[in-house]
Design a protein around this motif. Structure first.
Motif, PDB file in Angstrom:
ATOM      1  N   THR A   1      52.640  47.201  80.318  1.00 44.01           N
ATOM      2  CA  THR A   1      51.941  46.639  79.161  1.00 44.01           C
ATOM      3  C   THR A   1      52.821  46.594  77.919  1.00 44.01           C
ATOM      4  OG1 THR A   1      51.027  48.848  78.716  1.00 44.01           O
ATOM      5  CG2 THR A   1      49.667  47.311  79.997  1.00 44.01           C
ATOM      6  N   ALA A   2      53.797  47.491  77.824  1.00 45.75           N
ATOM      7  CA  ALA A   2      54.684  47.488  76.663  1.00 45.75           C
ATOM      8  C   ALA A   2      55.575  46.256  76.635  1.00 45.75           C
ATOM      9  CB  ALA A   2      55.545  48.748  76.656  1.00 45.75           C
ATOM     10  N   GLN A   3      55.819  45.616  77.793  1.00 45.91           N
ATOM     11  CA  GLN A   3      56.668  44.433  77.875  1.00 45.91           C
ATOM     12  C   GLN A   3      55.876  43.157  78.102  1.00 45.91           C
ATOM     13  OE1 GLN A   3      59.184  45.594  81.146  1.00 45.91           O
ATOM     14  NE2 GLN A   3      60.619  46.689  79.819  1.00 45.91           N
ATOM     15  N   LEU A   4      54.559  43.278  78.144  1.00 46.46           N
ATOM     16  CA  LEU A   4      53.714  42.140  78.487  1.00 46.46           C
ATOM     17  C   LEU A   4      53.836  41.011  77.470  1.00 46.46           C
ATOM     18  CD1 LEU A   4      51.656  41.148  80.550  1.00 46.46           C
ATOM     19  CD2 LEU A   4      49.858  42.221  79.189  1.00 46.46           C
ATOM     20  N   ALA A   5      53.871  41.324  76.177  1.00 51.84           N
ATOM     21  CA  ALA A   5      53.946  40.276  75.147  1.00 51.84           C
ATOM     22  C   ALA A   5      55.224  39.465  75.275  1.00 51.84           C
ATOM     23  CB  ALA A   5      53.843  40.912  73.760  1.00 51.84           C
ATOM     24  N   ASP A   6      56.356  40.129  75.521  1.00 49.67           N
ATOM     25  CA  ASP A   6      57.627  39.408  75.652  1.00 49.67           C
ATOM     26  C   ASP A   6      57.601  38.457  76.839  1.00 49.67           C
ATOM     27  OD1 ASP A   6      58.612  40.729  73.464  1.00 49.67           O
ATOM     28  OD2 ASP A   6      59.653  42.273  74.633  1.00 49.67           O
ATOM     29  N   VAL A   7      57.035  38.896  77.955  1.00 55.07           N
ATOM     30  CA  VAL A   7      56.996  38.055  79.153  1.00 55.07           C
ATOM     31  C   VAL A   7      56.084  36.856  78.941  1.00 55.07           C
ATOM     32  CG1 VAL A   7      56.356  37.992  81.593  1.00 55.07           C
ATOM     33  CG2 VAL A   7      57.554  39.985  80.665  1.00 55.07           C
ATOM     34  N   LEU A   8      54.907  37.080  78.362  1.00 59.27           N
ATOM     35  CA  LEU A   8      53.983  35.966  78.139  1.00 59.27           C
ATOM     36  C   LEU A   8      54.548  34.965  77.136  1.00 59.27           C
ATOM     37  CD1 LEU A   8      50.562  37.861  78.061  1.00 59.27           C
ATOM     38  CD2 LEU A   8      51.603  36.597  79.949  1.00 59.27           C
ATOM     39  N   GLU A   9      55.223  35.440  76.107  1.00 54.76           N
ATOM     40  CA  GLU A   9      55.842  34.528  75.143  1.00 54.76           C
ATOM     41  C   GLU A   9      56.938  33.700  75.806  1.00 54.76           C
ATOM     42  OE1 GLU A   9      57.241  36.792  71.876  1.00 54.76           O
ATOM     43  OE2 GLU A   9      55.236  37.289  71.107  1.00 54.76           O
ATOM     44  N   ALA A  10      57.718  34.319  76.674  1.00 51.08           N
ATOM     45  CA  ALA A  10      58.778  33.587  77.365  1.00 51.08           C
ATOM     46  C   ALA A  10      58.204  32.527  78.305  1.00 51.08           C
ATOM     47  CB  ALA A  10      59.655  34.566  78.144  1.00 51.08           C
ATOM     48  N   LEU A  11      57.104  32.847  78.980  1.00 46.37           N
ATOM     49  CA  LEU A  11      56.483  31.872  79.879  1.00 46.37           C
ATOM     50  C   LEU A  11      55.919  30.680  79.116  1.00 46.37           C
ATOM     51  CD1 LEU A  11      54.657  34.293  82.359  1.00 46.37           C
ATOM     52  CD2 LEU A  11      56.577  32.777  82.895  1.00 46.37           C
ATOM     53  N   ALA A  12      55.486  30.916  77.868  1.00 47.73           N
ATOM     54  CA  ALA A  12      54.929  29.831  77.058  1.00 47.73           C
ATOM     55  C   ALA A  12      56.001  29.071  76.283  1.00 47.73           C
ATOM     56  CB  ALA A  12      53.892  30.396  76.088  1.00 47.73           C
ATOM     57  N   ALA A  13      57.218  29.611  76.224  1.00 46.88           N
ATOM     58  CA  ALA A  13      58.275  28.985  75.425  1.00 46.88           C
ATOM     59  C   ALA A  13      58.917  27.833  76.191  1.00 46.88           C
ATOM     60  CB  ALA A  13      59.322  30.039  75.046  1.00 46.88           C
ATOM     61  N   ASP A  14      59.758  27.074  75.479  1.00 46.56           N
ATOM     62  CA  ASP A  14      60.454  25.925  76.065  1.00 46.56           C
ATOM     63  C   ASP A  14      61.714  26.437  76.756  1.00 46.56           C
ATOM     64  OD1 ASP A  14      61.224  23.441  76.785  1.00 46.56           O
ATOM     65  OD2 ASP A  14      61.702  22.718  74.767  1.00 46.56           O
ATOM     66  N   GLY A  15      61.580  26.754  78.034  1.00 44.85           N
ATOM     67  CA  GLY A  15      62.698  27.286  78.781  1.00 44.85           C
ATOM     68  C   GLY A  15      62.252  27.701  80.176  1.00 44.85           C
ATOM     69  N   THR A  16      63.069  28.483  80.823  1.00 43.29           N
ATOM     70  CA  THR A  16      62.817  28.892  82.206  1.00 43.29           C
ATOM     71  C   THR A  16      62.850  30.406  82.331  1.00 43.29           C
ATOM     72  OG1 THR A  16      63.885  26.866  83.006  1.00 43.29           O
ATOM     73  CG2 THR A  16      63.578  28.650  84.602  1.00 43.29           C
ATOM     74  N   VAL A  17      61.889  30.936  83.065  1.00 40.58           N
ATOM     75  CA  VAL A  17      61.885  32.356  83.396  1.00 40.58           C
ATOM     76  C   VAL A  17      62.347  32.489  84.842  1.00 40.58           C
ATOM     77  CG1 VAL A  17      60.492  34.423  83.698  1.00 40.58           C
ATOM     78  CG2 VAL A  17      60.060  32.903  81.759  1.00 40.58           C
ATOM     79  N   ASP A  18      63.448  33.193  85.043  1.00 37.45           N
ATOM     80  CA  ASP A  18      64.014  33.387  86.382  1.00 37.45           C
ATOM     81  C   ASP A  18      63.710  34.786  86.891  1.00 37.45           C
ATOM     82  OD1 ASP A  18      65.366  30.837  86.666  1.00 37.45           O
ATOM     83  OD2 ASP A  18      66.712  31.530  85.079  1.00 37.45           O
ATOM     84  N   VAL A  19      63.418  34.861  88.177  1.00 35.11           N
ATOM     85  CA  VAL A  19      63.167  36.129  88.850  1.00 35.11           C
ATOM     86  C   VAL A  19      64.433  36.499  89.618  1.00 35.11           C
ATOM     87  CG1 VAL A  19      61.697  37.370  90.479  1.00 35.11           C
ATOM     88  CG2 VAL A  19      60.729  35.552  89.052  1.00 35.11           C
ATOM     89  N   VAL A  20      65.063  37.590  89.212  1.00 36.09           N
ATOM     90  CA  VAL A  20      66.355  37.996  89.786  1.00 36.09           C
ATOM     91  C   VAL A  20      66.163  39.272  90.605  1.00 36.09           C
ATOM     92  CG1 VAL A  20      68.752  38.598  89.293  1.00 36.09           C
ATOM     93  CG2 VAL A  20      67.520  37.002  87.780  1.00 36.09           C
ATOM     94  N   PRO A  21      66.255  39.181  91.941  1.00 42.29           N
ATOM     95  CA  PRO A  21      66.095  40.391  92.763  1.00 42.29           C
ATOM     96  C   PRO A  21      67.247  41.368  92.540  1.00 42.29           C
ATOM     97  CG  PRO A  21      65.832  38.379  94.073  1.00 42.29           C
ATOM     98  CD  PRO A  21      66.416  37.969  92.751  1.00 42.29           C
ATOM     99  N   LEU A  22      66.929  42.651  92.599  1.00 45.74           N
ATOM    100  CA  LEU A  22      67.945  43.687  92.483  1.00 45.74           C
ATOM    101  C   LEU A  22      68.496  44.029  93.864  1.00 45.74           C
ATOM    102  CD1 LEU A  22      66.372  46.146  89.885  1.00 45.74           C
ATOM    103  CD2 LEU A  22      67.899  44.234  89.497  1.00 45.74           C
ATOM    104  N   PRO A  23      69.808  44.321  93.963  1.00 47.48           N
ATOM    105  CA  PRO A  23      70.370  44.713  95.265  1.00 47.48           C
ATOM    106  C   PRO A  23      69.671  45.943  95.811  1.00 47.48           C
ATOM    107  CG  PRO A  23      72.116  44.247  93.667  1.00 47.48           C
ATOM    108  CD  PRO A  23      70.827  44.268  92.905  1.00 47.48           C
ATOM    109  N   GLY A  24      69.270  45.865  97.079  1.00 51.86           N
ATOM    110  CA  GLY A  24      68.587  47.004  97.700  1.00 51.86           C
ATOM    111  C   GLY A  24      67.188  47.224  97.181  1.00 51.86           C
ATOM    112  N   GLY A  25      66.601  46.205  96.541  1.00 55.59           N
ATOM    113  CA  GLY A  25      65.288  46.384  95.933  1.00 55.59           C
ATOM    114  C   GLY A  25      64.129  46.056  96.834  1.00 55.59           C
ATOM    115  N   VAL A  26      64.392  45.800  98.128  1.00 56.90           N
ATOM    116  CA  VAL A  26      63.305  45.498  99.057  1.00 56.90           C
ATOM    117  C   VAL A  26      62.880  46.792  99.754  1.00 56.90           C
ATOM    118  CG1 VAL A  26      62.604  44.169 101.078  1.00 56.90           C
ATOM    119  CG2 VAL A  26      64.189  43.169  99.433  1.00 56.90           C
ATOM    120  N   PRO A  27      61.634  47.255  99.554  1.00 59.05           N
ATOM    121  CA  PRO A  27      61.199  48.524 100.154  1.00 59.05           C
ATOM    122  C   PRO A  27      61.142  48.453 101.666  1.00 59.05           C
ATOM    123  CG  PRO A  27      59.330  47.357  99.253  1.00 59.05           C
ATOM    124  CD  PRO A  27      60.554  46.590  98.837  1.00 59.05           C
TER     125      PRO A  27
END
Length: 223
Positions: free
Chosen positions: A193-219
């Motif tokens: 929740t502390a980062q929720l505002a930044d993410v929602l603003e980025a999704l509404a902004a004129d640009g692209t939000v990329d999802v970058v997987p971390l190495p070894g991040g698959v459980p």
């Protein structure tokens, strides 16, 4: 002159006596041996005794309510039962995952509890292509925002930047389901929740939000 010779009694030889069953030392020795044998037998039996506990049938993510179909009972040996979710009776209906538990992992007691303590929210992020195998449920990813290229942008304006780090994928769509956005796919991530505002603003902004997987991040993945 006659000298009197005194005849002293010869010392009596000490004979070894067989120990009696009433000898306290013998009784104490028998008791110690019996106790050692009993303790060894108990340790062996305990090590061979299997304890039923729950393991995750698939990856569990924070906020997900637990059902019987999400878990499988496995028998394990030599573990501290109080550290894991014991398979005793039905699964409580008010239990939710508090953090990610990989597929096949034993479910720690500390990883489940009341949903009110979960401090994340699920956010849908559109993708330009179907998600790969590294974007499965439970994977750990970073979110980056890249503004749309614009020649009129002010000099020194920030370019690509991270907006959320080490967030967990809670759902992924290949582009043909109910969560499809446009012609691409969608991935749902659990954002604190502390980062929720930044993410929602980025999704509404004129640009692209990329999802970058971390190495070894698959459980539950190997290597």
């Amino acid at each position: 002159m006659q000298t009197a010779v005194l005849e002293l009694p010869a010392p009596a030889a000490n004979r070894l006596r067989r120990p009696s069953w009433r000898d306290p030392r013998l009784l104490a020795g028998i008791a110690m041996v019996a106790a050692a044998v009993a303790l060894g037998s108990w340790i062996v039996r305990s090590a061979q005794h299997e304890v039923p506990v729950y393991a995750a049938r698939h990856a569990l993510v924070a906020g997900e309510q637990l059902h019987a179909d999400d878990l499988v009972v496995v028998g394990v040996r030599g573990i501290a039962l109080d550290r894991y979710l014991a398979a005793r009776g039905a699964v409580a209906t008010d239990l939710v995952a508090l953090r990610t538990v990989g597929a096949g992992e034993l479910v720690p007691r500390a990883a489940v509890g009341d949903g009110s303590s979960v401090d994340v929210r699920s956010v849908a992020v559109p993708l330009q292509a179907p998600p790969g195998r590294d974007l499965q449920v439970g994977a750990v990813v970073d979110l980056w925002f890249t503004p749309r290229p614009d020649a009129d942008r002010a000099a020194g304006a920030p370019g690509a930047r991270p907006i959320a780090q080490k967030v967990v994928v809670s759902e992924a769509s290949s582009g043909d389901g109910a969560f499809t956005t446009g012609s691409g796919a969608t991935v749902h991530v659990l954002v604190p929740t502390a980062q929720l505002a930044d993410v929602l603003e980025a999704l509404a902004a004129d640009g692209t939000v990329d999802v970058v997987p971390l190495p070894g991040g698959v459980p539950g993945s190997e290597g």
